[in-house]
Design an enzyme around this catalytic site. Structure first.
Site, PDB file in Angstrom:
ATOM      1  N   HIS A   1       0.700  -1.251  -0.109  1.00 48.07           N
ATOM      2  CA  HIS A   1       0.242   0.048   0.040  1.00 48.07           C
ATOM      3  C   HIS A   1       0.953   1.444   0.028  1.00 48.07           C
ATOM      4  O   HIS A   1       0.573   2.165   0.655  1.00 48.07           O
ATOM      5  CB  HIS A   1      -0.804   0.057   1.161  1.00 48.07           C
ATOM      6  N   CYS A   2       1.905   1.342  -0.811  1.00 44.35           N
ATOM      7  CA  CYS A   2       3.199   2.275  -0.789  1.00 44.35           C
ATOM      8  C   CYS A   2       3.394   2.843   0.483  1.00 44.35           C
ATOM      9  O   CYS A   2       3.750   3.976   0.716  1.00 44.35           O
ATOM     10  CB  CYS A   2       2.197   3.446  -1.528  1.00 44.35           C
TER      11      CYS A   2
END
Ligand SMILES: Cc1ncc(COP(=O)(O)O)c(C=O)c1O
Length: 401
Positions: free
Chosen positions: A355-356
């Site tokens: 999710h970055c």
């Protein structure tokens, strides 16, 4: 507006009647009227702004500048403090581009282990060039940020605090007002990544007193390709220009450039005109909602998801007490990407992986990341039931539970 009416505002549901969309933290579904407004601009005019002196150019400029006023009103800022960017990422990079004005060698930037790469990487990158230190607020046992832990690392070397308002993996609402007060006492500026909070929290920049704030249009039911940087006017004026080009100068000659004042100084070239107009429409939609009601609805669905998932053998939920609609979990022995293929079979759209938020993945000890379901205003009980059914299937198919 009740839930049934809300779903009518999104053509997504007509076009995908069997899909359970639980990935709104990645991007929210697009509000029809926002897209219609953009199409209107393109079909009826489509002309450039701030340049032509004909009527259509004047009208397009007016609509674009009115969109800025809508954004300003939405977060209680002045229109001149609103810079249109292509997203939160660009807004956060724009501030870090002036890192040398805000923090010097051997001084410190405080951030957190919850950050999205967009808020933290610009500062990590600059720290190598400028020689300042990046220090992290340690998370508590629930992976939360606390004022107490912030106080432990705040010191007179602290010049910048860059922090998220709501984590895109954990969904906790961070104590920004208290942190900002303490940071200001030390003379540090506070940059708030509001990419996730903007959908759930009524933001008032004067009340929070943060110095800069960033968000993206696509997470609030608006178009892609537009975001906002808010900054206090005196601070914005001090920042280096981020890009140079058309319309951001009031005078340019062979020997000198005189830049326009803010906000135009930071909007070089032809801006995302249609997207600004679409964003304003999405904001008007948000303003028509009752925050308390939508938040209660999201929290109720989140509680149902947490209750259902936690009954499945092998499931670990990392944020059972999250403040909004984000549930991050894993199934023992099942890689999140494998799990996501099962969710897809059930027409459940979730996200798997980091999710970055690479640093948080290390802290959680989940090398493959997590499975993340993110719930929004248009979700219903059936979406959550499908999520739980799919999780049961993934646990029994891959995990042998
Ligand atoms: C917390 C957070 N910050 C920043 C961003 C970056 O937003 P964008 O990709 O729209 O620039 C995101 C997007 O997922 C996010 O969740």
């Amino acid at each position: 507006m009740n839930l049934k009416d809300i779903r009518k505002e999104f053509s997504f549901f007509k076009n995908n009647p069997n899909v359970h969309y639980l990935d709104s933290a990645a991007t929210a579904l697009k509000y029809d009227k926002a897209i219609e407004k953009m199409t209107d601009y393109y079909l009826k005019s489509g002309v450039n702004i701030h340049r032509g002196s004909y009527k259509l150019a004047y009208l397009a400029t007016k609509e674009y500048e009115e969109a800025r006023e809508v954004v300003a009103r939405f977060i209680n800022a002045e229109p001149s403090e609103i810079i249109f960017t292509k997203g939160a990422t660009q807004a956060l990079n724009l501030v870090a581009n002036s890192a040398n004005l805000l923090v010097g060698t051997n001084e410190e930037v405080i951030t957190t282990e919850q950050e999205h790469n967009s808020s933290i990487l610009p500062w990590l990158d600059k720290s190598q060039e400028l020689g300042f230190k990046v220090v992290y607020i340690p998370l508590n046992e629930e992976y939360k940020i606390t004022v107490e832990n912030f106080k432990k690392i705040l010191n007179d070397k602290t010049k910048v605090v860059v922090i998220n308002h709501v984590s895109n993996v954990l969904g906790y609402l961070n104590p920004i007002k208290e942190i900002t007060k303490l940071a200001h006492k030390q003379g540090a500026v506070v940059i708030l990544d509001a990419a996730q909070s903007i959908t759930n929290v009524k933001i008032d920049v004067k009340d929070l007193d943060v110095d800069f704030l960033a968000f993206s249009g696509h997470k609030i039911y608006g178009p892609n390709g537009i975001g906002v940087l808010y900054g206090k006017k005196d601070l914005l004026r001090k920042l280096h220009v981020y890009e140079v080009g058309g319309e951001m100068v009031s005078k340019a000659s062979k020997d000198a450039i005189i830049y326009q004042d803010v906000p135009h100084k930071f909007e070089a070239g032809t801006p995302p005109i249609a997207e600004a107009i679409g964003l304003a429409e999405a904001i008007k939609f948000m303003e028509s909602l009752d925050y308390q009601k939508t938040t209660d609805h999201i929290k109720k669905l989140k509680a149902k998801a947490v209750a259902g998932l936690s009954k499945i053998k092998g499931v670990t939920i990392y944020n059972p007490t999250s403040d909004f609609g984000i549930v991050s979990f894993n199934i023992d022995g099942v890689h999140p990407h494998d799990a996501s293929s099962v969710f897809d079979e059930f027409n459940v759209c979730i996200r798997s992986g980091h999710h970055c938020a690479s640093i948080l993945t290390e802290v959680l000890g989940t090398p493959g990341g997590t499975v993340r379901a993110s719930i929004s205003i248009y979700n219903d009980d059936k979406d959550i039931e499908a999520l739980i059914e799919a999780a049961k299937k993934a646990a029994s198919f891959f995990g042998g539970f």
